[in-house]
Scaffold this motif. Sequence first.
Motif, PDB file in Angstrom:
ATOM      1  N   ASN A 160      -5.734  50.872 -46.069  1.00  0.00           N
ATOM      2  CA  ASN A 160      -5.881  52.331 -46.055  1.00  0.00           C
ATOM      3  C   ASN A 160      -4.590  53.058 -46.397  1.00  0.00           C
ATOM      4  O   ASN A 160      -4.523  54.273 -46.275  1.00  0.00           O
ATOM      5  CB  ASN A 160      -6.365  52.797 -44.677  1.00  0.00           C
TER       6      ASN A 160
ATOM      7  N   SER B  38      -1.398  59.340 -50.045  1.00  0.00           N
ATOM      8  CA  SER B  38      -1.953  60.487 -50.776  1.00  0.00           C
ATOM      9  C   SER B  38      -1.990  61.730 -49.896  1.00  0.00           C
ATOM     10  O   SER B  38      -1.649  62.833 -50.336  1.00  0.00           O
ATOM     11  CB  SER B  38      -3.350  60.145 -51.282  1.00  0.00           C
ATOM     12  N   LYS B  39      -2.379  61.548 -48.647  1.00  0.00           N
ATOM     13  CA  LYS B  39      -2.433  62.671 -47.698  1.00  0.00           C
ATOM     14  C   LYS B  39      -1.024  63.236 -47.457  1.00  0.00           C
ATOM     15  O   LYS B  39      -0.833  64.452 -47.438  1.00  0.00           O
ATOM     16  CB  LYS B  39      -3.060  62.210 -46.385  1.00  0.00           C
TER      17      LYS B  39
ATOM     18  N   SER C 283      -3.049  53.690 -49.208  1.00  0.00           N
ATOM     19  CA  SER C 283      -3.088  54.602 -50.354  1.00  0.00           C
ATOM     20  C   SER C 283      -3.599  55.974 -49.935  1.00  0.00           C
ATOM     21  O   SER C 283      -3.067  57.000 -50.358  1.00  0.00           O
ATOM     22  CB  SER C 283      -3.961  54.018 -51.466  1.00  0.00           C
ATOM     23  N   GLU C 284      -4.618  55.980 -49.068  1.00  0.00           N
ATOM     24  CA  GLU C 284      -5.148  57.251 -48.550  1.00  0.00           C
ATOM     25  C   GLU C 284      -4.097  57.969 -47.708  1.00  0.00           C
ATOM     26  O   GLU C 284      -3.938  59.185 -47.803  1.00  0.00           O
ATOM     27  CB  GLU C 284      -6.397  57.001 -47.710  1.00  0.00           C
ATOM     28  N   THR C 285      -3.384  57.209 -46.892  1.00  0.00           N
ATOM     29  CA  THR C 285      -2.345  57.786 -46.038  1.00  0.00           C
ATOM     30  C   THR C 285      -1.237  58.402 -46.885  1.00  0.00           C
ATOM     31  O   THR C 285      -0.804  59.531 -46.637  1.00  0.00           O
ATOM     32  CB  THR C 285      -1.752  56.706 -45.110  1.00  0.00           C
TER      33      THR C 285
END
Length: 177
Positions: A76, A82-83, A78-80
């Motif tokens: 996860n 990106s955020k 990449s999501e972190t």
Amino acid sequence: CGLPLEPTGIDNSMAAALFRASRVAAARVSARRAPLAAAKAAATAMPRLLTVSAASRAEDDSHDDFKPVSKVDTSNVSETISKIVTENPIVLFMKGTPQQPMCGFSNRVVMIMNMHGLPYHAVNVLADPAIREGIKAFSDWPTIPQLYVKGEFVGGCDIVSDMHEDGSLADTLKAAE
């Protein structure tokens, strides 16, 4: 890493013979055969230098119990990341903190950012191995520090330094205000 210590065609037994004859100060000996080479050379001490290349890791013939296993969960990350880069106008992924950088390159970028006087969000990649590995894949850039402005990757230490020197960094940072 990768210094040519072993002339072409020299194997471990030849390296041992060369050591014995005192014609060579250093030679490359495989880690598995180092004790044998030391015995053949009648060495009382055998200093070792370990170099590991990506190619040697890919061809590793070690037993599964001894092969390196990544313990970093990057599922996860990449999501972190990106955020983080979308929620903060200026983000610096670095080793250490702005108050205590843990590498010279991170320190240089912190000094440059402080000269510009704009607030920025710093992420200490040493505190989270998943972020440390994930940021390299996220940006497709192999080194840290990494600077992001308005969600866009600007560059690492060299690029940020060059932009600072030619004045373009100030324009890029002002776009984030």
